[in-house]
Design a protein around this motif. Structure first.
Motif, PDB file in Angstrom:
ATOM      1  N   LEU A  84      -3.573  17.819   1.975  1.00 15.61           N
ATOM      2  CA  LEU A  84      -3.904  16.574   1.276  1.00 15.61           C
ATOM      3  C   LEU A  84      -4.477  16.861  -0.104  1.00 15.61           C
ATOM      4  N   SER A  85      -4.752  18.099  -0.379  1.00 16.23           N
ATOM      5  CA  SER A  85      -5.263  18.483  -1.695  1.00 16.23           C
ATOM      6  C   SER A  85      -4.235  18.125  -2.770  1.00 16.23           C
ATOM      7  N   ASP A 129      -4.367   7.553  -4.196  1.00 14.54           N
ATOM      8  CA  ASP A 129      -5.715   7.065  -3.903  1.00 14.54           C
ATOM      9  C   ASP A 129      -5.997   7.093  -2.402  1.00 14.54           C
ATOM     10  N   TYR A 130      -4.998   6.760  -1.610  1.00 10.36           N
ATOM     11  CA  TYR A 130      -5.211   6.769  -0.161  1.00 10.36           C
ATOM     12  C   TYR A 130      -5.380   8.200   0.335  1.00 10.36           C
ATOM     13  N   GLY A 168       0.781  -1.226   0.000  1.00 10.15           N
ATOM     14  CA  GLY A 168       0.000   0.000   0.000  1.00 10.15           C
ATOM     15  C   GLY A 168       0.810   1.271   0.000  1.00 10.15           C
ATOM     16  N   LEU A 169       2.139   1.166  -0.227  1.00 13.42           N
ATOM     17  CA  LEU A 169       3.025   2.325  -0.270  1.00 13.42           C
ATOM     18  C   LEU A 169       3.783   2.335  -1.592  1.00 13.42           C
ATOM     19  N   ARG A 170       4.283   3.501  -1.977  1.00 11.56           N
ATOM     20  CA  ARG A 170       5.021   3.636  -3.231  1.00 11.56           C
ATOM     21  C   ARG A 170       6.512   3.778  -2.916  1.00 11.56           C
ATOM     22  N   LEU A 171       7.286   2.750  -3.260  1.00 14.39           N
ATOM     23  CA  LEU A 171       8.727   2.787  -3.063  1.00 14.39           C
ATOM     24  C   LEU A 171       9.414   3.214  -4.356  1.00 14.39           C
ATOM     25  N   ASN A 172      10.419   4.074  -4.219  1.00 13.99           N
ATOM     26  CA  ASN A 172      11.171   4.565  -5.368  1.00 13.99           C
ATOM     27  C   ASN A 172      12.653   4.496  -5.019  1.00 13.99           C
ATOM     28  N   ALA A 184      -6.549  10.653  -1.314  1.00  7.43           N
ATOM     29  CA  ALA A 184      -7.885  11.099  -1.733  1.00  7.43           C
ATOM     30  C   ALA A 184      -8.956  10.553  -0.795  1.00  7.43           C
ATOM     31  N   GLY A 185      -8.767   9.319  -0.335  1.00  6.50           N
ATOM     32  CA  GLY A 185      -9.736   8.726   0.588  1.00  6.50           C
ATOM     33  C   GLY A 185      -9.768   9.439   1.929  1.00  6.50           C
ATOM     34  N   VAL A 186      -8.582   9.814   2.444  1.00  7.79           N
ATOM     35  CA  VAL A 186      -8.534  10.554   3.711  1.00  7.79           C
ATOM     36  C   VAL A 186      -9.148  11.938   3.543  1.00  7.79           C
ATOM     37  N   LEU A 187      -8.866  12.585   2.419  1.00  7.60           N
ATOM     38  CA  LEU A 187      -9.442  13.907   2.158  1.00  7.60           C
ATOM     39  C   LEU A 187     -10.966  13.822   2.069  1.00  7.60           C
ATOM     40  N   ALA A 188     -11.475  12.746   1.455  1.00  4.65           N
ATOM     41  CA  ALA A 188     -12.930  12.580   1.370  1.00  4.65           C
ATOM     42  C   ALA A 188     -13.533  12.423   2.760  1.00  4.65           C
TER      43      ALA A 188
END
Length: 806
Positions: A733-734, A601-602, A586-590, A604-608
């Motif tokens: 979070l915007s 997406d996460y 569920g995290l983005r590693l680079n 956006a879910g918290v902002l909602a």
């Protein structure tokens, strides 16, 4: 009387003595004086404690005891060969053999009679059916006192199916049994029908399982027929079927040889125990029948009942992969070895629905739930929680050793890992459950047991350790080429590509051996069922993937999709794109930025959630549950933006305040809870008595108190600082806020300190410095703050004083 009858039913064929038949007939005749006594006694059993209900779904009506209103049921003919005649024949046979042995005995004392071992005589009603595999006993998962479950106080209904099978009732008596109530009316003709079914095909390899779209009624009939043959004992049925239900084809000796040198002695013992005996490590429990029946009466959870189509699809999937064995539901009531646990469903959009076995929920202090019965003392340790940070540290060390190379990331998902450990055969009924059209024997570990994770852990650690043994093996790349050809690669990199650097230190020295100059091979990292992999180029990544596949197959068995699903989740595998960036857990590693970030997406879910009516701008009230949900979501942000940990202080304080206030209202709660508390006070119960009625009462009261405090709907006002924190998250979070919600891996792992900071505060301001970095800072407090310090106030009598410790 019933205990004696049950004992004689099960043991008469093994005793070989004429007195057995006489005792059996005497016991039977003394206990059942015609149909009237039979019907009366059965009614008494069914009315015990007013807890008995049908072994049917929870929404089914209570069995009727009004026999006059019940329709007539057409009965098949009873068994063609009554069991009494079989017993008599056995007694005569044994007498002849005994006389022959005495007359022609050998001088060395050895028997001259051939002793057949390891075989079970097929039931008489199957003797004329086509030849099928022999009914042999399983060589693994043998009975053990460490895994036993049974209803303690046996009643007539616990032995009636065996009596019907053995031919003790004529047609008139069977007709009387049918009139007892609804469940008897459905059971009797079904048992007579099932006695004509050949269940031996259950031992045949189950090919074509992937095409099963719904439960196979004939397979349910065969499993039920086996239950009848084996006196409603599920352990004997599972050992008879063997195959996928016990992991018969697993090369146990090969697994033991492969993992012995790479896992701890404790893990090796658990792996050996799980593969040869089953799970859990220890459970020997005899339960009062009233307790069992109260759980049957409870039924299943609302989200289970409200989603019948999803439930049917999920149950079919679990049966398809031999994670359970469905039989007719009436067995749950009549068998002394079966129990029901409330089932729920986890339904998440975009994911497969999951069946959840509820082994914890209690409605009364005396409810028996399995997670209180199964102890963790004999189970293995759970260590997967530190896997993420260990993997982050490995990536950091790779960047130290390869500052200018692309580090590729990949994943492999273990399929149904918690289902891999098989249940002890004698406990499949202890963990079973009613599921509408069937009762499901839990042949594999269930989701919801406190022993599920512990049963998988030793295998997880073995799979982690084995890639060290299989490392740098080009031959494995060739061996698993078909799998490697299924995935895609995104490894384009130009010379101008820049990489974030990593600083070497004592705690993070890199992955190159300073003596040999060779790359050090470490263990794989598996978080529950997700294997996390990293390598510096395609060649090494292919070998890393191949070694991981080899490790999974070595521990869980090589793929044989004709009989079972592949141990690797092929749907996720075929979607894999190997690249320097990857979505993991569920995290983005680079690896180019050497960072971990929260997914859009996460965010956006918290902002909602923040924009929902509960937390919309201007909203000043909340209850505890709403605040806990919000803080849980915001805390998850800290896994990608480490600084979030420092921004939730006022929210935690507000929740703590609300919980404290809610506790004050416990005495004003329900009458039942007040009665429970008064009972504890009046009897001076001690918490140390954990296994007693007192201990159960106290634990239940504590659980109920916590539930009432945390679920209380009383509203509280959010203070100014809490509202400011919420507005901060709403703003940043915007999507266009400019905040990346990303953290460098170097800030999340342990590293050797390279500088020391000094700082302090006074009544005018605060400041500090770092000599190594040649840096200092100072901040003067604003005047309205200084006016509220001890410079201008003698004490805090007006509650307005600000301490410099703030």
């Amino acid at each position: 009387m019933l205990d004696t009858l049950h004992h004689l039913c099960l043991e008469s064929e093994h005793l070989g003595d004429e007195s057995v038949e006489h005792s059996f007939e005497t016991a039977f005749s003394n206990s059942l004086h015609g149909n009237i006594v039979l019907k009366s006694h059965a009614k008494q059993c069914l009315q015990k404690d007013s807890l008995l209900r049908e072994a049917l779904p929870s929404h089914a009506p209570v069995p009727s005891l009004d026999t006059a209103a019940q329709p007539q049921v057409s009965l098949p003919d009873p068994l063609p060969v009554p069991a009494k005649r079989l017993i008599a024949g056995t007694v005569k046979k044994n007498a002849v053999l005994k006389k022959y042995e005495a007359q022609f005995a050998r001088s060395d004392g050895k028997s001259i009679i051939t002793q057949k071992k390891g075989e079970i005589t097929p039931p008489s009603h199957l003797s004329n059916l086509p030849t099928q595999p022999q009914l042999v006993r399983s060589s693994v998962m043998k009975p053990s006192l460490k895994g036993q479950y049974r209803v303690e106080d046996l009643c007539f209904h616990n032995v009636v199916i065996t009596l019907i099978k053995e031919g003790w009732f004529n047609r008139e008596e069977l007709s009387s049994l049918i009139k007892v109530n609804t469940i008897y009316r459905s059971m009797v003709p079904e048992v007579l029908r099932l006695l004509t079914i050949d269940f031996r095909p259950l031992r045949l390899p189950r090919t074509g399982y992937e095409n099963q779209i719904e439960l196979d009624p004939h397979r349910i009939d065969m499993a039920s027929a086996a239950m009848i043959h084996y006196d409603s004992h599920p352990g004997k049925v599972i050992r008879f079927i063997n195959g996928e239900l016990t992991g018969e084809d697993q090369p146990r000796s090969n697994i033991f040889a492969a993992v012995k040198a790479v896992v701890s002695e404790s893990d090796f013992k658990h792996i050996k125990r799980i593969l040869t005996e089953g799970c859990p490590a220890s459970l020997h429990y005899w339960e009062d029948s009233a307790s069992k029946l109260s759980m049957m009466e409870r039924g299943n959870q609302k989200n289970y009942i409200d989603n019948p189509d999803v439930v049917k699809k999920t149950i079919n999937k679990e049966d398809r992969y031999s994670h359970l064995l469905p039989i007719h539901p009436f067995f749950c009531f009549f068998s002394a070895f079966l129990r029901h646990y409330s089932q729920g469903m986890v339904i998440t959009p975009g994911k497969n629905s999951r069946l959840v076995w509820d082994g914890s929920s209690k409605r009364t202090a005396m409810d028996v739930v399995m997670n209180e019965i199964t102890t963790l003392e004999d189970e293995t340790e759970i260590t997967f929680g530190n896997v993420k940070l260990l993997f982050y540290a490995y990536l950091y060390n790779m960047r130290i050793s390869y500052p200018n190379a692309d580090i590729l990331l990949a994943m492999a998902d273990v399929k149904a890992c918690f289902r891999f450990p098989r249940m002890r055969p004698d406990l499949v009924g202890a963990f079973g459950f009613l599921a509408d059209i069937a009762y499901c024997l839990a042949t594999a570990m269930v989701f919801g047991s406190n022993t599920s994770a512990t049963s998988w852990e030793p295998f997880r650690r073995a799979i982690e350790a084995l890639p060290v043994v299989f490392a740098n093996r080009p031959d494995l790349v060739i061996k698993h080429k078909d799998y490697l050809d299924m995935i895609r690669w995104n490894i384009a990199c130009d010379d101008s590509q820049s990489f974030v650097r990593a600083k070497q230190c004592r705690l993070q020295p890199g992955i190159i051996d300073t003596i040999t100059g060779a790359e050090k091979t470490g263990p794989s990292r598996i978080y529950v069922d997700d294997a996390l992999l990293a390598a510096i180029n395609k060649e090494k990544m292919e070998m890393a993937l191949a070694s991981t596949f080899e490790a999974i197959f070595t521990v869980m068995g090589y793929p044989n999709t004709r009989l079972r699903q592949c141990p690797v989740a092929m749907d996720k595998w075929q979607d894999l794109v190997v690249a320097p960036w990857q979505t993991m857990l569920g995290l983005r590693l680079n690896t180019r930025r050497l960072s971990v970030a929260i997914l859009p997406d996460y965010r956006a879910g918290v902002l909602a959630l923040l924009n929902s009516p509960t937390w919309r701008p201007g909203r000043c009230k909340f209850h505890v549950g709403q605040a806990q949900t919000l803080v849980g979501k915001l805390s998850r942000l800290a896994e990608g933006a480490y600084w979030v940990h420092h921004l939730l202080s006022h929210m935690y304080t507000s929740i703590a305040h609300a919980l404290a206030k809610n506790t004050e209202f416990l005495n004003d709660s329900s009458v039942d809870f007040r009665r429970l508390v008064n009972t504890i006070r009046a009897n001076n119960y001690k918490c140390s008595e954990v296994g007693s009625i007192q201990g159960k009462t106290i634990r239940f009261a504590m659980k109920e108190a916590a539930k009432k405090v945390h679920h209380c709907k009383r509203e509280f006002f959010s203070n100014r600082t809490m509202r400011l924190e919420i507005e901060f998250f709403r703003k940043y979070l915007s999507p266009n806020s400019g905040v990346d919600w990303e953290t460098s891996l170097g800030l999340m792992i342990k590293r050797t300190p390279f500088a020391r900071t000094f700082g302090d505060a006074c009544l005018h301001g605060a400041g500090g410095y770092l000599l190594e970095l040649k840096f200092w800072w100072h901040m003067e407090f604003e005047d309205d703050i200084v006016q509220r310090t001890l410079l201008h106030k003698k004490d805090n009598s007006d509650g307005d004083l600000i301490s410099i410790n703030v």
